[in-house]
Design a protein around this motif. Structure first.
Motif, short mmCIF file in Angstrom:
data_model
loop_
_atom_site.label_atom_id
_atom_site.label_comp_id
_atom_site.label_asym_id
_atom_site.label_seq_id
_atom_site.Cartn_x
_atom_site.Cartn_y
_atom_site.Cartn_z
N SER A 285 6.51 -1.05 -5.78
CA SER A 285 5.36 -1.89 -6.12
C SER A 285 4.48 -1.20 -7.16
O SER A 285 4.43 0.03 -7.25
CB SER A 285 4.53 -2.18 -4.86
N THR A 286 3.76 -2.00 -7.92
CA THR A 286 2.83 -1.47 -8.92
C THR A 286 1.39 -1.77 -8.50
O THR A 286 1.13 -2.57 -7.60
CB THR A 286 3.07 -2.10 -10.30
N ASN B 100 -9.34 7.16 3.31
CA ASN B 100 -7.92 7.42 3.53
C ASN B 100 -7.38 8.29 2.40
O ASN B 100 -7.88 8.25 1.27
CB ASN B 100 -7.14 6.11 3.61
N ALA B 101 -6.37 9.09 2.72
CA ALA B 101 -5.70 9.93 1.72
C ALA B 101 -4.40 9.27 1.30
O ALA B 101 -3.75 8.57 2.09
CB ALA B 101 -5.42 11.32 2.31
N VAL B 102 -4.00 9.50 0.06
CA VAL B 102 -2.77 8.89 -0.45
C VAL B 102 -1.93 9.93 -1.18
O VAL B 102 -2.45 10.86 -1.81
CB VAL B 102 -3.06 7.71 -1.40
N ASN B 103 -0.63 9.74 -1.10
CA ASN B 103 0.34 10.50 -1.89
C ASN B 103 0.92 9.56 -2.93
O ASN B 103 1.64 8.62 -2.57
CB ASN B 103 1.44 11.05 -0.98
N THR C 220 -0.20 2.96 -4.33
CA THR C 220 -0.65 3.41 -3.01
C THR C 220 -2.16 3.61 -2.99
O THR C 220 -2.83 3.32 -1.99
CB THR C 220 0.09 4.68 -2.58
N THR C 221 -2.72 4.09 -4.10
CA THR C 221 -4.17 4.19 -4.22
C THR C 221 -4.81 2.82 -4.04
O THR C 221 -5.80 2.66 -3.30
CB THR C 221 -4.57 4.77 -5.58
N LEU C 222 -4.26 1.79 -4.70
CA LEU C 222 -4.83 0.45 -4.60
C LEU C 222 -4.67 -0.13 -3.21
O LEU C 222 -5.55 -0.85 -2.73
CB LEU C 222 -4.19 -0.45 -5.65
N VAL C 223 -3.57 0.19 -2.54
CA VAL C 223 -3.41 -0.26 -1.16
C VAL C 223 -4.53 0.29 -0.29
O VAL C 223 -5.16 -0.43 0.49
CB VAL C 223 -2.03 0.15 -0.60
N ALA C 224 -4.80 1.59 -0.42
CA ALA C 224 -5.89 2.20 0.36
C ALA C 224 -7.24 1.63 -0.03
O ALA C 224 -8.14 1.54 0.81
CB ALA C 224 -5.88 3.71 0.17
N ASP D 141 3.99 5.67 -0.32
CA ASP D 141 4.77 4.48 -0.66
C ASP D 141 4.14 3.21 -0.08
O ASP D 141 4.82 2.36 0.51
CB ASP D 141 6.22 4.62 -0.19
N ALA D 142 2.82 3.12 -0.21
CA ALA D 142 2.06 1.91 0.11
C ALA D 142 1.96 1.59 1.59
O ALA D 142 1.68 0.46 1.97
CB ALA D 142 2.64 0.70 -0.64
#
Length: 323
Positions: free
Chosen positions: A16-17, A218-221, A261-265, A281-282
């Motif tokens: 996903s983008t 939240n933290a993201v990878n 994944t940043t945008l998901v968080a 990975d979202a």
């Protein structure tokens, strides 16, 4: 401490983008700050937020590069509410100045900026530069903007902070008795790793403290993304990445996929009113033991990066350092 509840999932995945995540969302009247937004994942994050209608401030060291990024975002999204503000996360005065210059509520704080060094560098306080920039600068920024975030939460029922971590966190916990490499031999990979563990622990403790104010972190990878950070990789780091790719541990993503994944968080409803999680990975990542080998486990989060006791200790140490 593996979680005993179901992990939070979304309809998005590694392919996903960032634009996929914001598709169909109306972020008009949402005010966002993205640090390190002049290139790479930060720019992709800011662009997608702007495309969805958000007012976005690019918080960066090089304001000339920021002006070019803002013009690029305007040209590609038509959003005129994109601003540039100077911020050097390794400089306490710069962080304080940015905070003092912020006016009004804030709904999204994306702590994206980061540095990787190939040798030992220190800031004016003598702090190891990767820890000073990647964690302590963002820590001070977040604390300084707490009231703005609380005001944003009062408007929209919540405000969110996204702390950008990395698979690198698996290489080291916080070495509390020598965070700044004053006694141990300097290893830039270990220094970067503990700064990324700190990014995750910040999310844990910030949520514990600030959830009553409506602020969730939240933290993201982002995953393996080729960006400007790699220009300072040592040969050892480059060799490791080549081995990891050959072993199938990860495949490189585009910057737009890394920003997803940043945008998901930041905006996905699944992560509304909940924090202290580590996303990969979202979706929320599974927890792996601290002694797990990095190869084969790069899509999890080590226990030391979610440890509430370590998170509380780090908060106290960070407060002491930043005043």
């Amino acid at each position: 401490m593996p979680t005993h509840r179901p992990l939070i999932t979304t309809r998005f995945d590694a392919t996903s983008t960032a634009d996929d995540v914001v598709d169909g969302l109306d972020l008009t009247h949402v005010r966002a700050i993205v640090t390190g937004a002049s290139s790479g994942i930060g720019l992709a994050t800011a662009r997608s937020l702007a495309r969805a209608g958000a007012e976005v401030t690019l918080a960066i060291r090089n304001t000339d590069a920021g002006a070019k990024a803002a013009a690029d975002i305007l040209a590609s999204t038509g959003n005129h509410d994109v601003h540039v503000a100077a911020l050097d996360l390794a400089d306490r005065a710069s962080v304080a100045g940015f905070v003092q210059g912020w006016d009004g509520p804030l709904h999204l704080l994306i702590n994206n900026a980061g540095v990787i060094t190939n040798g030992l560098f220190r800031n004016a306080e003598g702090w190891e530069l990767q820890f000073a920039t990647n964690h302590l600068g963002h820590f001070a920024l977040s604390l300084g903007l707490h009231d703005a975030l609380a005001a944003g939460a009062a408007e929209r029922s919540e405000a969110r902070i996204v702390s950008v971590s990395s698979t690198a966190h698996m290489r080291s916990p916080i070495v509390f008795d020598d965070i700044h490499f004053e006694r141990r031999e300097y290893d830039p990979q270990a220094a970067y790793a503990q700064s990324k563990t700190a990014n995750s622990l910040f999310a844990v403790e910030a949520t514990r403290r600030w959830a009553p104010d409506g602020i969730f972190t939240n933290a993201v990878n982002p995953g393996g993304v080729a960006t400007g950070l790699q220009r300072h990789f040592t040969q050892k780091m480059k060799d490791y990445l080549d081995q990891a790719e050959a072993a199938g541990v990860f495949s490189y993503k585009s910057v737009e996929q890394g920003a997803a994944t940043t945008l998901v968080a930041a905006v996905a409803p699944e992560f509304g009113h909940t924090g202290g999680h580590y996303l990969d990975d979202a979706r929320e990542a599974h927890t792996v033991p601290d002694d797990a080998a990095l190869f084969g486990n790069s899509h999890g989060v080590k226990q030391w990066a979610l440890d509430p006791d370590a998170a509380r200790h780090l908060w106290a140490v960070s407060l002491d350092l930043t005043g």
